[in-house]
Scaffold this active site. Structure first.
Site, PDB file in Angstrom:
ATOM      1  CB  SER A  75      -0.899   0.035   1.238  1.00 31.56           C
ATOM      2  OG  SER A  75      -1.660  -1.132   1.343  1.00 31.56           O
TER       3      SER A  75
HETATM    4  N1  SAH Z   1      -0.315  -5.227   4.029  1.00 36.35           N
HETATM    5  C1  SAH Z   1       0.458  -5.534   2.863  1.00 36.35           C
HETATM    6  C2  SAH Z   1      -0.242  -5.228   1.557  1.00 36.35           C
HETATM    7  C3  SAH Z   1      -1.222  -6.254   1.269  1.00 36.35           C
HETATM    8  S1  SAH Z   1      -1.827  -6.457  -0.363  1.00 36.35           S
HETATM    9  C4  SAH Z   1       1.825  -4.865   2.890  1.00 36.35           C
HETATM   10  O1  SAH Z   1       2.136  -4.151   3.844  1.00 36.35           O
HETATM   11  O2  SAH Z   1       2.608  -5.115   1.965  1.00 36.35           O
HETATM   12  C5  SAH Z   1      -3.135  -7.538   0.080  1.00 36.35           C
HETATM   13  C6  SAH Z   1      -2.712  -8.922   0.435  1.00 36.35           C
HETATM   14  O3  SAH Z   1      -3.864  -9.597   0.926  1.00 36.35           O
HETATM   15  C7  SAH Z   1      -2.212  -9.745  -0.755  1.00 36.35           C
HETATM   16  O4  SAH Z   1      -0.939 -10.241  -0.501  1.00 36.35           O
HETATM   17  C8  SAH Z   1      -3.246 -10.856  -0.870  1.00 36.35           C
HETATM   18  O5  SAH Z   1      -2.706 -12.088  -1.298  1.00 36.35           O
HETATM   19  C9  SAH Z   1      -3.780 -10.942   0.555  1.00 36.35           C
HETATM   20  N2  SAH Z   1      -5.090 -11.564   0.722  1.00 36.35           N
HETATM   21  C10 SAH Z   1      -6.182 -11.448  -0.069  1.00 36.35           C
HETATM   22  N3  SAH Z   1      -7.197 -12.166   0.444  1.00 36.35           N
HETATM   23  C11 SAH Z   1      -6.748 -12.737   1.598  1.00 36.35           C
HETATM   24  C12 SAH Z   1      -7.325 -13.599   2.584  1.00 36.35           C
HETATM   25  N4  SAH Z   1      -8.583 -14.038   2.510  1.00 36.35           N
HETATM   26  N5  SAH Z   1      -6.541 -13.973   3.617  1.00 36.35           N
HETATM   27  C13 SAH Z   1      -5.262 -13.565   3.724  1.00 36.35           C
HETATM   28  N6  SAH Z   1      -4.661 -12.770   2.812  1.00 36.35           N
HETATM   29  C14 SAH Z   1      -5.396 -12.352   1.770  1.00 36.35           C
END
Ligand code: SAH
Length: 229
Positions: A75
């Site tokens: 993000s």
């Molecule tokens: N917080 C992260 C950015 C996340 S992007 C950072 O600091 O880099 C969103 C992430 O959520 C992705 O890696 C995606 O694979 C994950 N995601 C999506 N659905 C999910 C779920 N049901 N459970 C766990 N992770 C999930």
């Protein structure tokens, strides 16, 4: 002629630190919306450039999200700060993150609170996050690979839950895993744009507030979207 260390192409860690300071000043502090000094200190400390693919590290302190592989993103710095501030954290808090991604948000949380739990559904992304966090010496973050829409019952209840992927609605189980007085931040909307929502558990009931518009990758799981498109 011998080249000095500084004539190498690229930046050294001091130069990255300057970029980070500039990021915090221009993107986080300047508009006056982020006031929590713990959040500001954490953003100054965590080396964001070490949480992304090598080829993107010179972009790490820009005012935008960046790709981390598998169609996922880290993000934008401001979004990380705004979500963290909305959790109103204190050191003794226990926080659950859904969507580990690069591990950067988890590191920011781990600078502020004692215990961080984070869930990532994509194995290769979770493995990279584990490496990133181990390299930075974090020992207060537990990572699980799985569907975060089910929460993490074993360590519930949580003072704060942060969902860093966009959901169609608030997964009821996550609300159940909040303590009384606990805070949940989650982007709610369609696949392309969402509102960042803060849900507080007051007398066992959800009290909701909309914070700002945002665009996140999809939360994919039993209580999220059904596929990764
Ligand atoms: N917080 C992260 C950015 C996340 S992007 C950072 O600091 O880099 C969103 C992430 O959520 C992705 O890696 C995606 O694979 C994950 N995601 C999506 N659905 C999910 C779920 N049901 N459970 C766990 N992770 C999930």
């Amino acid at each position: 002629m011998r080249l000095s260390r500084h004539s190498k192409i690229g930046k050294n860690s001091y130069e990255f630190e300057l970029s980070r300071k500039e990021m915090v000043e221009s993107q986080i502090i300047r508009y006056g919306e982020i006031k929590d000094t713990n959040v500001i200190q954490a953003m100054l400390k965590v080396p964001r450039h070490l949480f992304m693919p090598e080829s993107l590290k010179y972009e790490a302190y820009g005012d935008y999200p960046l790709p981390i592989g598998e169609g996922q993103t880290i993000s934008q710095p401001y979004m990380v700060a705004a979500m963290t501030e909305a959790l109103e954290l204190k050191i003794t808090d226990r926080v659950l993150e859904i969507g580990t991604g690069s591990g950067y948000q988890a590191a920011i949380l781990a600078e502020i609170v004692e215990e961080v739990y984070t869930i990532e559904r994509i194995e290769s992304i979770a493995q990279q996050a584990k490496k990133n966090l181990a390299n930075q010496g974090y020992t207060n973050i537990k990572i699980k690979i799985g569907d975060g829409t089910l929460g993490w019952e074993e360590f519930a209840l949580y003072d704060g839950i942060i969902v860093t992927a966009g959901a169609p609605s608030v997964p009821e189980i996550l609300f159940q895993q909040l303590k009384e007085g606990g805070r949940l931040v989650i982007p709610i909307g369609d696949r392309f744009s969402q509102d960042l929502i803060l849900v507080r558990k007051q007398n066992g009931k959800p009290v909701q507030k909309s914070l700002l518009g945002c665009m996140f990758v999809s939360l994919v799981g039993k209580y999220g979207w059904r596929n990764g498109a």
